[in-house]
Design a protein around this motif. Structure first.
Motif, PDB file in Angstrom:
ATOM      1  N   GLU A 319       0.832  -1.204   0.000  1.00 62.63           N
ATOM      2  CA  GLU A 319       0.000   0.000   0.000  1.00 62.63           C
ATOM      3  C   GLU A 319       0.866   1.253   0.000  1.00 62.63           C
ATOM      4  O   GLU A 319       0.570   2.229  -0.688  1.00 62.63           O
ATOM      5  CB  GLU A 319      -0.889  -0.022   1.248  1.00 62.63           C
ATOM      6  CG  GLU A 319      -1.853  -1.185   1.269  1.00 62.63           C
ATOM      7  CD  GLU A 319      -2.545  -1.349   2.603  1.00 62.63           C
ATOM      8  OE1 GLU A 319      -1.954  -1.012   3.638  1.00 62.63           O
ATOM      9  OE2 GLU A 319      -3.687  -1.826   2.608  1.00 62.63           O
ATOM     10  N   TYR A 322       2.062   2.148  -3.359  1.00 64.03           N
ATOM     11  CA  TYR A 322       1.012   2.745  -4.194  1.00 64.03           C
ATOM     12  C   TYR A 322       0.890   4.233  -3.890  1.00 64.03           C
ATOM     13  O   TYR A 322       0.773   5.067  -4.779  1.00 64.03           O
ATOM     14  CB  TYR A 322      -0.329   2.043  -3.948  1.00 64.03           C
ATOM     15  CG  TYR A 322      -1.458   2.681  -4.727  1.00 64.03           C
ATOM     16  CD1 TYR A 322      -1.648   2.356  -6.061  1.00 64.03           C
ATOM     17  CD2 TYR A 322      -2.274   3.644  -4.146  1.00 64.03           C
ATOM     18  CE1 TYR A 322      -2.648   2.971  -6.799  1.00 64.03           C
ATOM     19  CE2 TYR A 322      -3.281   4.269  -4.875  1.00 64.03           C
ATOM     20  CZ  TYR A 322      -3.458   3.922  -6.209  1.00 64.03           C
ATOM     21  OH  TYR A 322      -4.428   4.539  -6.942  1.00 64.03           O
ATOM     22  N   ILE A 323       0.945   4.548  -2.583  1.00 64.10           N
ATOM     23  CA  ILE A 323       0.784   5.943  -2.172  1.00 64.10           C
ATOM     24  C   ILE A 323       1.940   6.788  -2.691  1.00 64.10           C
ATOM     25  O   ILE A 323       1.740   7.862  -3.265  1.00 64.10           O
ATOM     26  CB  ILE A 323       0.679   6.023  -0.639  1.00 64.10           C
ATOM     27  CG1 ILE A 323      -0.659   5.438  -0.194  1.00 64.10           C
ATOM     28  CG2 ILE A 323       0.834   7.454  -0.149  1.00 64.10           C
ATOM     29  CD1 ILE A 323      -0.733   5.122   1.271  1.00 64.10           C
ATOM     30  N   TYR A 345       0.727  12.664   2.683  1.00 64.87           N
ATOM     31  CA  TYR A 345       0.026  12.749   1.408  1.00 64.87           C
ATOM     32  C   TYR A 345      -1.360  13.321   1.612  1.00 64.87           C
ATOM     33  O   TYR A 345      -1.836  13.454   2.744  1.00 64.87           O
ATOM     34  CB  TYR A 345      -0.026  11.391   0.694  1.00 64.87           C
ATOM     35  CG  TYR A 345      -0.919  10.341   1.309  1.00 64.87           C
ATOM     36  CD1 TYR A 345      -0.520   9.644   2.436  1.00 64.87           C
ATOM     37  CD2 TYR A 345      -2.158  10.027   0.745  1.00 64.87           C
ATOM     38  CE1 TYR A 345      -1.325   8.663   2.987  1.00 64.87           C
ATOM     39  CE2 TYR A 345      -2.965   9.043   1.282  1.00 64.87           C
ATOM     40  CZ  TYR A 345      -2.543   8.365   2.406  1.00 64.87           C
ATOM     41  OH  TYR A 345      -3.343   7.401   2.945  1.00 64.87           O
TER      42      TYR A 345
ATOM     43  N   ASP B 151      -8.984   4.679  -4.402  1.00 67.54           N
ATOM     44  CA  ASP B 151      -7.913   4.823  -3.404  1.00 67.54           C
ATOM     45  C   ASP B 151      -7.964   3.696  -2.383  1.00 67.54           C
ATOM     46  O   ASP B 151      -6.948   3.111  -2.022  1.00 67.54           O
ATOM     47  CB  ASP B 151      -8.058   6.156  -2.652  1.00 67.54           C
ATOM     48  CG  ASP B 151      -7.383   7.305  -3.382  1.00 67.54           C
ATOM     49  OD1 ASP B 151      -6.684   7.038  -4.367  1.00 67.54           O
ATOM     50  OD2 ASP B 151      -7.575   8.463  -2.953  1.00 67.54           O
ATOM     51  N   HIS B 154      -6.598   0.341  -3.299  1.00 67.77           N
ATOM     52  CA  HIS B 154      -5.138   0.235  -3.361  1.00 67.77           C
ATOM     53  C   HIS B 154      -4.471   0.518  -2.025  1.00 67.77           C
ATOM     54  O   HIS B 154      -3.257   0.393  -1.896  1.00 67.77           O
ATOM     55  CB  HIS B 154      -4.585   1.203  -4.405  1.00 67.77           C
ATOM     56  CG  HIS B 154      -4.888   0.800  -5.806  1.00 67.77           C
ATOM     57  ND1 HIS B 154      -5.885   1.376  -6.538  1.00 67.77           N
ATOM     58  CD2 HIS B 154      -4.346  -0.153  -6.586  1.00 67.77           C
ATOM     59  CE1 HIS B 154      -5.930   0.806  -7.719  1.00 67.77           C
ATOM     60  NE2 HIS B 154      -5.019  -0.127  -7.782  1.00 67.77           N
ATOM     61  N   GLY B 155      -5.229   0.986  -1.042  1.00 69.17           N
ATOM     62  CA  GLY B 155      -4.651   1.185   0.279  1.00 69.17           C
ATOM     63  C   GLY B 155      -4.375   2.628   0.652  1.00 69.17           C
ATOM     64  O   GLY B 155      -3.829   2.891   1.716  1.00 69.17           O
ATOM     65  N   ALA B 156      -4.729   3.598  -0.200  1.00 70.46           N
ATOM     66  CA  ALA B 156      -4.489   4.991   0.147  1.00 70.46           C
ATOM     67  C   ALA B 156      -5.641   5.569   0.966  1.00 70.46           C
ATOM     68  O   ALA B 156      -5.601   6.718   1.387  1.00 70.46           O
ATOM     69  CB  ALA B 156      -4.275   5.824  -1.112  1.00 70.46           C
ATOM     70  N   HIS B 157      -6.702   4.800   1.177  1.00 69.97           N
ATOM     71  CA  HIS B 157      -7.858   5.215   1.963  1.00 69.97           C
ATOM     72  C   HIS B 157      -8.297   3.971   2.723  1.00 69.97           C
ATOM     73  O   HIS B 157      -8.175   2.859   2.232  1.00 69.97           O
ATOM     74  CB  HIS B 157      -8.962   5.691   1.006  1.00 69.97           C
ATOM     75  CG  HIS B 157     -10.209   6.189   1.663  1.00 69.97           C
ATOM     76  ND1 HIS B 157     -10.754   7.419   1.374  1.00 69.97           N
ATOM     77  CD2 HIS B 157     -11.029   5.642   2.591  1.00 69.97           C
ATOM     78  CE1 HIS B 157     -11.849   7.586   2.098  1.00 69.97           C
ATOM     79  NE2 HIS B 157     -12.037   6.515   2.849  1.00 69.97           N
TER      80      HIS B 157
END
Lengths: 347, 200
Positions: A319, A322-323, A345, B151, B154-157
């Motif tokens: 993860e 990805y960020i 971010y 998001d 994919h792990g950003a949220h």
């Protein structure tokens, strides 16, 4: 970012000992250290330390004679405690210990905890995992400033309750500003407040940590998985590292830390949340006792908004990768070249 | 002069592209150099991490492999079928659900029937009437909040459970957001601050 990558390449080549001024003075010594551990070094060289070792043996023999003589007066625990403390005093730096020496010191510390506090703790000395470099991401759009992370951190890491020690510092910021100096770390009102956002800071575990080379005793270093750690038994409390850190990440124990016995976290690590002493530095370790077993740090697990992400930046499917690759990211004080592995971010 | 500018801009953009791709390449090479395996997949490390959770494979994207926490066992009031059985014939109307107040979008845009299926109470339905299980509500959310769901996938949220590596099990949208009242609420901070006022 480019600098960070190039530094990452170096990461593999660097040995942990090269960062420490004390251990890098004599390269042959360092190599022997890595091969044979601290005790063998002490045996080989006839210097101040080996002299002290000799003294230990003599004094130990004397002490045991004394103990035999006074066995009726001193109870068993006190004798054992004295013997354990004596051995603890002459142990080597964690980095030069062999596996056996690590096991022995961990056992002694567990025993001391049992005698001193009547508390059965389990202290691990888990080594860094292969192919892992830890990274952390913090979503400034999602954080609401609730402080669940700080609460979890205090409980997980056995932080001093009397001085209300906190590794995480949360800043309330005005919109349009990103320099944390302009934020307010002492807010205490209903959150989230209108027209404010929140930035949490803690140890950034820099790839190029400025706190490490300033340590005069080699008590702090960067592990292979990127975590910057402190050997509390080798820290002399000079606070050079506190002055060197640009992120205010290090905390000093001005007094003996106080943790209520029933609230002490018994799952501990030698370099992590074990009991600290008066006069030593401590700091966030990405919860080394949890993350090396595959768990997330306590702050990440506690966050109710999902603003905190933790993972392995060498894993292309993680993860955190990805960020870093897809979101708008920045790091604090990037111009200093410290290469923190802590990205902020936003959505 | 024009030619020069064009050439310069071309170089600039191609440089940018090159930098972007090389970042990925470099990290890929690094993965190789750091053991070649990427993450450590050790059974011992993962032991007992996911035992407490019941989860299902996501139906979001075949390329993007992850699992979501189940939602059925989280109902506070009881399973829909306890009242809305064909034999009991209790009407499924808003007046029977006064404990729920809908504070999500405005009333012209959303009502109960936008998501709930009045006949088949085990399932939700999308705007095109496609059935969606209560365990996979993100498909419903993605009809409006597609950026957030992307998001999240994919792990950003959102939040992951059971540790940072191994099988990726994440919380559902409705694990954190009450779908009837999705906004996070105001509260006092959990701890008192321990730092001086830095505000100048």
């Amino acid at each position: 970012m480019r600098n960070f990558i190039s530094n990452l390449f170096k990461h593999n080549k660097k040995t942990s000992s090269s960062q420490c001024p004390v251990f890098s003075q004599d390269k042959t010594t360092t190599r022997v250290d890595e091969e044979k551990g601290a005790k063998q070094i002490l045996d080989k060289k006839q210097n101040r330390r080996s002299f002290l070792k000799g003294m230990t043996a003599t004094a130990g023999a004397g002490a045991s004679l004394m103990a035999v003589g006074a066995s009726n007066l001193i109870d068993k625990d006190a004798k054992e405690k004295a013997a354990l403390k004596w051995e603890e005093f002459f142990k080597g730096n964690y980095r030069v210990m062999t596996e056996d020496e690590k096991k022995a010191t961990v056992k002694r510390l567990e025993e001391l905890s049992r005698i001193n506090n009547n508390q059965n703790v389990s202290i691990s000395a888990d080594a860094p995992l292969e192919g892992v470099l830890f990274g952390y991401a913090f979503n400034i759009s999602k954080c609401q400033g609730y402080g669940d992370c700080i609460e979890a951190c205090i409980e997980e890491n056995n932080l001093d309750r009397k001085s209300n020690m906190q590794y995480i510092k949360m800043f309330e910021m005005d919109h349009g500003k990103l320099n944390v100096e302009s934020g307010d770390a002492a807010y205490f009102h209903q959150v989230p407040k209108d027209d404010k956002f929140y930035i949490g800071t803690q140890c950034m575990h820099c790839e190029n940590p400025p706190c490490v080379p300033v340590c005069p005793t080699g008590a702090t270093w960067k592990e292979k998985d990127g975590i910057v750690v402190v050997d509390y038994d080798w820290c002399i409390g000079c606070r050079y590292c506190e002055a060197a850190c640009p992120y205010w990440a290090r905390r000093f124990n001005w007094a003996e830390p106080e943790v209520p016995k029933e609230k002490e976290n018994k799952n501990q690590h030698y370099l992590g949340n074990r009991k600290k002493m008066k006069g030593v530095m401590e700091k966030c370790t990405f919860c080394v006792q949890r993350t090396r077993k595959g768990q997330e740090p306590a702050c990440v697990e506690a966050c109710p908004t999902g603003a905190r992400v933790f993972g392995n930046i060498l894993d292309p499917n993680s993860e955190i990768r990805y960020i870093i690759e897809n979101k708008k990211v920045f790091r604090l004080k990037e111009e200093l070249g410290t290469e923190p592995k802590f990205w902020y971010y936003m959505d | 002069m024009k030619l020069l500018i064009t050439l310069l801009s071309l170089t600039f953009f191609s440089c940018n592209d090159h930098h972007h791709s090389s970042l990925k390449e470099k990290l890929h090479k690094l993965d190789q150099s750091m053991g070649g395996k990427g993450p450590v997949e050790s059974e011992q490390i993962l032991k007992d991490r996911l035992d407490d959770f019941s989860y299902q494979k996501s139906r979001w994207n075949k390329k993007n492999d992850f699992y979501v926490l189940e939602r059925f066992d989280k109902f506070k009031i009881g399973k829909c079928q306890q009242c809305h059985d064909s034999s009991k014939k209790i009407p499924n109307s808003a007046s029977n659900h006064k404990e729920v107040s809908l504070l999500h979008a405005n009333k012209e845009v959303m009502n109960c029937k936008t998501c709930h299926n009045t006949k088949d109470t085990w399932n939700l339905h999308m705007l095109n009437n496609e059935k969606v299980s209560i365990n996979h509500p993100y498909k419903l959310c993605s009809q409006c909040h597609f950026e957030q769901v992307e998001d999240w996938s994919h792990g950003a949220h959102g939040k992951r459970v059971g540790g940072w590596h191994g099988k990726r099990v994440i919380k559902n949208c409705t694990s954190c957001h009450n779908p009837h009242k999705p906004q996070f609420h105001n509260q006092m901070p959990k701890v008192t601050p321990n730092f001086l006022k830095y505000k100048r």
